[in-house]
Design a protein around this motif. Structure first.
Motif, PDB file in Angstrom:
ATOM      1  N   ILE A 122       0.734  -1.368   0.013  1.00 26.44           N
ATOM      2  CA  ILE A 122      -0.142  -0.019  -0.008  1.00 26.44           C
ATOM      3  C   ILE A 122       0.971   1.287  -0.112  1.00 26.44           C
ATOM      4  N   VAL A 123       2.094   1.486   0.811  1.00 22.01           N
ATOM      5  CA  VAL A 123       2.876   2.306   0.916  1.00 22.01           C
ATOM      6  C   VAL A 123       3.622   2.585  -0.544  1.00 22.01           C
ATOM      7  N   LEU A 124       4.174   1.739  -1.206  1.00 29.49           N
ATOM      8  CA  LEU A 124       4.851   1.770  -2.488  1.00 29.49           C
ATOM      9  C   LEU A 124       3.461   2.178  -3.440  1.00 29.49           C
ATOM     10  N   ALA A 125       2.397   1.805  -3.391  1.00 32.65           N
ATOM     11  CA  ALA A 125       1.501   2.128  -4.530  1.00 32.65           C
ATOM     12  C   ALA A 125       1.197   3.584  -4.341  1.00 32.65           C
ATOM     13  N   ALA A 126       0.989   3.948  -3.156  1.00 29.02           N
ATOM     14  CA  ALA A 126       0.670   5.661  -2.908  1.00 29.02           C
ATOM     15  C   ALA A 126       1.886   6.431  -3.473  1.00 29.02           C
ATOM     16  N   LEU A 127       3.086   5.850  -2.933  1.00 24.90           N
ATOM     17  CA  LEU A 127       4.144   6.687  -3.446  1.00 24.90           C
ATOM     18  C   LEU A 127       4.184   6.854  -5.026  1.00 24.90           C
ATOM     19  N   ALA A 128       3.965   5.669  -5.710  1.00 24.79           N
ATOM     20  CA  ALA A 128       4.036   5.528  -7.203  1.00 24.79           C
ATOM     21  C   ALA A 128       2.964   6.263  -7.919  1.00 24.79           C
ATOM     22  N   SER A 129       1.575   6.790  -7.052  1.00 26.72           N
ATOM     23  CA  SER A 129       0.655   7.297  -7.845  1.00 26.72           C
ATOM     24  C   SER A 129       1.075   8.666  -8.202  1.00 26.72           C
TER      25      SER A 129
END
Length: 494
Positions: A180-187
């Motif tokens: 979830i943290v990685l996806a949020a940063l990638a957004s």
């Protein structure tokens, strides 16, 4: 782009993302169920429920305010991002402060560390690039689709890898948090956006989001109350069985209906104050959503025993009765999927909160009485009964917002309800007559038979009713545009 095409395009885009996520989720459950124990899933269920409730205490539907607002400029975007950042800090701080007392309450010191890690999931789930949500206002769903798939895929893949390495509940907790943290940063790379701290339009956002905060709080308690309550009195293994049943039951209907709901919000919002068009759009949309998603829930309920055996393995067969009842819960929900986007689009979020509050007063006693009388199966039965009550409450809210009588709302769903009955008779009758053995064979034969019976029944009812306009005809027209399906329009006489 027209509203109809925009909603269809959005539903297909978000639906494709949700289908991919659902497939990944199903595969993840299949693998993890064989690697981990029911007790592992019980610990994860408690942590997930606690984090979800903590997130709901600060949930205000901040990003949807960008879609509903008539003037979503850069200042509004930055305001939403700043409020989301504050919320993320509050969520994690709240979970961290409550971690030790909750570990003592549930009698398991491991929950302290689990909640500290799981709190990251709650903090970052909705703390992503607000430009992705704003793009849906113009019916551009691609970036949001990529983000949603990435968020689910990262967490599940990491959880599976860690499950092979560690073989315990930490695999799900850590994998989900990192994903979830990685996806949020990638957004922030999908649509370039560099945020600025400001609260200049906070009051404007809160005018829309204030009631949604209360609505989300009640909705979350409605959804998670059973697991929180069961966790206090049942063993971790028993809670794990119940949580796994819920994880499986939710896949076919809720996972399919959520993208449709998300696509309807910007579509309804674009109609503005045109009440007549909104009334027609809502009725067609809600009928179509139920028509498409209810049979998935009922189908899994009918075939719960072989589905559990094939997907989860023999050790989880005790969850089959719970799966059957929870599928009914989600089936009832498909008949009111469009109520939330309707209330949000009209700015009538107060009624959404009152709906959830009334449903909460019905759900808590029904689940508790069910659990006392029948254990886990009784709790699932109470939850199903409360979902039926919630459906009726939601239809009364629609009557208030759009002036559509309760009887009319029920009548438009009668073809779907009748077709579900035909599907059930066909599946159970064929199962009884043929005496099919082997879980996989039962699924491969009976699932397509049920789908065919449902589709043919719907088509026959449509023909008998005079081939009028409506959700069924729209589905036929949409399917006829697909390669190799041109004969559908001639078959339907459309």
């Amino acid at each position: 782009m027209s509203l109809r095409l925009g909603v269809i395009r959005g539903a297909l885009s978000l639906g494709s993302a949700r289908i991919v996520a659902s497939v990944l989720n199903a595969l993840g459950i299949l693998v993890l169920a064989r690697l981990l124990t029911p007790e592992d899933f019980g610990i994860v269920a408690i942590a997930t429920a606690v984090v979800t409730v903590a997130a709901s205490l600060t949930e205000a539907s901040l990003q949807p305010a960008l879609v509903q607002n008539r003037n979503p400029d850069r200042v509004l975007v930055d305001t939403v991002w700043t409020m989301s950042a504050i919320r993320a800090v509050l969520v994690y701080g709240g979970v961290a402060l409550a971690a030790w007392p909750l570990a003592l309450a549930y009698g398991d010191e491991r929950l302290f560390a689990v909640l500290l890690v799981a709190g990251l999931s709650g903090a970052f789930t909705d703390f992503f690039n607000p430009m992705l949500t704003l793009a849906t206002r113009d019916m551009r769903f691609g970036p949001l689709v990529i983000f949603q798939v990435a968020q689910k895929a990262c967490g599940l893949l990491l959880a599976i890898v860690l499950a092979f390495a560690w073989g315990n509940f930490w695999a799900i907790v850590v994998g989900n948090a990192i994903g979830i943290v990685l996806a949020a940063l990638a957004s922030y790379f999908l649509i370039p956006y560099f945020p600025a701290l400001t609260l200049r339009r906070a009051r404007e956002v809160w005018d829309f989001s204030g009631w949604m905060f209360l609505n989300q709080l009640c909705e979350t308690v409605n959804w998670r109350f059973d697991q929180l309550a069961i966790g206090l009195y049942a063993t971790k293994a028993q809670l794990g069985f119940y949580a796994m049943a819920d994880n499986l039951a939710v896949i076919p209907s809720r996972e399919l209906s959520l993208p449709l709901r998300n696509a309807l919000f910007p579509g309804f919002s674009s109609l503005g104050e045109d009440r007549e068009r909104l009334r027609k759009a809502y009725m067609e949309a809600q009928t179509g959503v139920a028509m498409l998603t209810a049979p998935a829930a009922i189908g899994l309920s009918l075939l719960a025993v072989p589905a559990v055996a094939v997907l989860l393995g023999e050790k989880w067969l005790v969850t089959a009765p719970i799966v059957q009842l929870l599928c009914l819960t989600y089936a009832f929900d498909t008949f009111i999927t469009a109520v939330r986007p309707l209330g949000m689009a009209m700015g009538e979020t107060k009624y959404l909160f009152l709906r959830q509050l009334a449903a909460l007063f019905a759900r808590i006693p029904l689940i508790l009485l069910g659990f006392i009388a029948g254990g886990l199966v009784g709790a699932a039965a109470g939850r199903a009964a409360s979902s039926l009550v919630n459906a009726l409450i939601s239809m009364m809210v629609v009557r208030k917002l759009l002036g559509v009588p309760l009887g009319k709302q029920l009548r438009v769903h009668m073809p779907t309800i009748a077709s579900l009955g035909v599907m059930a008779i066909a599946v159970l009758g064929a199962w009884s007559i043929t005496g099919l053995e082997g879980s996989l064979i039962q699924l491969l034969v009976l699932a397509p038979l049920g789908a065919l019976a449902y589709a043919v029944s719907h088509w026959a009812i449509w023909l008998q009713s005079g081939r009028g306009e409506g959700a069924f005809l729209e589905m036929v027209r949409l399917a006829a545009r697909m390669p190799g399906c041109g004969g559908l329009q001639r078959l339907a006489g459309a």
